[in-house]
Design an enzyme around this catalytic site. Sequence first.
Site, mmCIF file in Angstrom:
data_model
loop_
_atom_site.group_PDB
_atom_site.id
_atom_site.type_symbol
_atom_site.label_atom_id
_atom_site.label_comp_id
_atom_site.label_asym_id
_atom_site.label_seq_id
_atom_site.Cartn_x
_atom_site.Cartn_y
_atom_site.Cartn_z
ATOM 1 N N LYS A 262 2.637 -105.435 -16.422
ATOM 2 C CA LYS A 262 2.299 -106.247 -17.597
ATOM 3 C C LYS A 262 3.602 -106.733 -18.231
ATOM 4 C CE LYS A 262 0.585 -105.901 -22.386
ATOM 5 N NZ LYS A 262 -0.109 -105.087 -23.415
ATOM 6 N N ASP A 267 4.034 -109.684 -28.145
ATOM 7 C CA ASP A 267 2.602 -109.588 -28.421
ATOM 8 C C ASP A 267 2.350 -109.633 -29.929
ATOM 9 O OD1 ASP A 267 -0.106 -109.124 -28.428
ATOM 10 O OD2 ASP A 267 0.033 -107.003 -27.814
ATOM 11 N N LYS A 274 -1.817 -109.084 -35.180
ATOM 12 C CA LYS A 274 -1.447 -107.703 -35.526
ATOM 13 C C LYS A 274 -0.918 -107.653 -36.954
ATOM 14 C CE LYS A 274 0.036 -106.001 -30.982
ATOM 15 N NZ LYS A 274 -0.942 -104.928 -30.881
ATOM 16 N N ASP A 285 6.640 -105.165 -25.079
ATOM 17 C CA ASP A 285 5.328 -105.178 -24.418
ATOM 18 C C ASP A 285 5.407 -105.693 -22.974
ATOM 19 O OD1 ASP A 285 2.678 -104.439 -24.622
ATOM 20 O OD2 ASP A 285 1.995 -106.369 -25.424
ATOM 21 N N GLU A 346 -4.819 -108.207 -24.671
ATOM 22 C CA GLU A 346 -4.382 -109.262 -23.754
ATOM 23 C C GLU A 346 -3.800 -108.715 -22.445
ATOM 24 O OE1 GLU A 346 -2.502 -108.003 -25.996
ATOM 25 O OE2 GLU A 346 -0.639 -107.735 -24.899
ATOM 26 N N ARG A 348 -4.741 -106.426 -20.347
ATOM 27 C CA ARG A 348 -5.709 -106.279 -19.251
ATOM 28 C C ARG A 348 -6.083 -107.640 -18.675
ATOM 29 N NH1 ARG A 348 -9.744 -103.253 -23.226
ATOM 30 N NH2 ARG A 348 -7.715 -102.809 -24.155
HETATM 31 N N1 BES Z 1 0.559 -104.042 -26.530
HETATM 32 C C1 BES Z 1 -0.559 -103.464 -27.174
HETATM 33 C C2 BES Z 1 -0.633 -101.945 -27.018
HETATM 34 C C3 BES Z 1 0.448 -101.146 -27.712
HETATM 35 C C4 BES Z 1 0.253 -100.668 -28.984
HETATM 36 C C5 BES Z 1 1.603 -100.822 -27.051
HETATM 37 C C6 BES Z 1 1.220 -99.901 -29.597
HETATM 38 C C7 BES Z 1 2.564 -100.049 -27.661
HETATM 39 C C8 BES Z 1 2.380 -99.593 -28.927
HETATM 40 C C9 BES Z 1 -1.844 -104.040 -26.605
HETATM 41 O O1 BES Z 1 -1.768 -105.353 -26.199
HETATM 42 C C10 BES Z 1 -2.855 -103.976 -27.701
HETATM 43 O O2 BES Z 1 -2.676 -104.659 -28.666
HETATM 44 N N2 BES Z 1 -3.890 -103.172 -27.505
HETATM 45 C C11 BES Z 1 -4.891 -103.003 -28.474
HETATM 46 C C12 BES Z 1 -6.226 -102.992 -27.764
HETATM 47 C C13 BES Z 1 -7.380 -103.089 -28.691
HETATM 48 C C14 BES Z 1 -7.425 -104.437 -29.365
HETATM 49 C C15 BES Z 1 -8.646 -102.867 -27.886
HETATM 50 C C16 BES Z 1 -4.642 -101.699 -29.208
HETATM 51 O O3 BES Z 1 -4.220 -100.740 -28.582
HETATM 52 O O4 BES Z 1 -4.846 -101.664 -30.418
HETATM 53 ZN ZN ZN Z 2 0.044 -106.029 -25.585
HETATM 54 MN MN MN Z 3 -2.098 -106.724 -27.724
#
Ligand code: BES
Ligand code: ZN
Ligand code: MN
Length: 496
Positions: A262, A267, A274, A285, A346, A348
Amino acid sequence: MNVTISSSTLPKTGALVLISVEGTKLLPTAQAVDEAMDGGLSKAIKAAEFKGKVGQVLDIAAPQGISVNRLFVVGLGAAKSLKPAGLETAAGRMVGRLNGARIKQGSIAGDAIEGSEIADGDVAAHLALGAQLASYRFDGYRTKQKPDQKPSLTKVGVMTRAQARAKKAWADLSAVGQGVYLARDLVNEPPNVLYPESFAKKCKALTSKGLKVEVLGEKQMEKLGMGSLLGVGQGSVRESQLVVMRWDGGTAKSKPVAFVGKGVTFDTGGISLKPGAGMEDMKGDMGGAAAVTGTMLALAARKAKVNAVGVIGLVENMPDAGAQRPGDIVTSMSGQTIEIQNTDAEGRLVLADALWYTQDRFKPRFMIDLATLTGAILVALGEEHAGLFSDNDKLADQILDAGKASGETLWRLPMGPAYDKLIKSKFADMRNIGGRFAGSITAAQFLGHYTNGVPWAHLDIAGTAWQSGSKPTSPSWGTGWGVRLLDRLVSDNFEK
Ligand code: BES
Ligand code: ZN
Ligand code: MN
């Protein structure tokens, strides 16, 4: 910092570091030093109640009878439980101590360790790797660093009686070190400097190391039907890229191993924006893509006897007027449709197309993807283990073992069709989020629909790709996590 393998002759200058194993007598170099010191070392060990436990350090300034001006002894714990990672950590810890003491030159005695699974010579090589990893710095953007804020240590020699084996092992491990350095650099780089095209350019440059590198732009990905990956990048002015790196070190007919990363170079969450606090971390990311790139460099640099492909999906997740919306339905390269319910899930979406492409084109013996995929894995495992998900027990066990040896440890979590109901969509084949429960598992479960039955493992490295503190062999924010693990996985299982 320059790290070399040297003979076991006692050094004349700088600092000398001895290693010590718990519950046994002094190792040969320590014995020689003790004799030269007229028993002074044994005396100090006794007085300080130094037992050689993991992390224990004895520090003797101006030792009598030997010509170095500082002597350290570092503990490794019991010989039988010693792993390569333990040696690396010990050497890394000592590099920190030597810099702290403003020492310029260090020698570490890499004696053979009886009763350990690590061969003579390999001990020295792993100490060398630990020293190299500990000396990593990312300070290219600091313009006001004074000389005394920079590390003092410029040279480390690791002494051994098994020079030939140690030199050979170090040639390979220093290649791994190079890969880790590259992965750390990529994670640490700011997102205005490292974006999909500039990342791809850095990959292209690895052609000089013997990798074959192809870069696909948006037009080519459209032709392939990668609607899932492209949807993520459509809110950014930066063009999305898919990079394919190949190392053909194996026999012509053997199926490649495949690593998929990935690479979200930033992000924001997209339209599902966010919160602002801590968003700067999302420059990391692309840690999965960094690990894949670093691994490919390591394999090429040590001329690994394996065929390997690394595929990374590079996108920037931004919320401009062209960005995808919650409610959008995209069609992935596999033909399966996805309802976007949260544009922040995103990763996935990027991996769905990258995985499908990889199995479709390369028919690999297995695929391992690495991704900073879910915040939920941090909640579950913290920064100490990455999450492991797999549909193949043998592959999962091989990965767990490589994790223990390399020190990049994982914890396996479950998956299975029962979780599919959480990612059902009213309108499309699936949706890209699973709701409140089992967030890391539903993400993995989603990915499992894009592997087409090829043995597969998913490593959720959201807790390990960067760190809040620092570790002996990992002093910077970006850890380069995954390079040592994957290299070890390959060298232990797939190079015959
Ligand atoms: N890049 C993030 C995951 C992440 C969060 C990595 C904190 C490192 C530290 C990913 O793209 C994301 O935003 N995931 C969401 C998924 C949710 C919307 C189902 C998450 O983990 O909140
Ligand atoms: Zn992400
Ligand atoms: Mn994300």
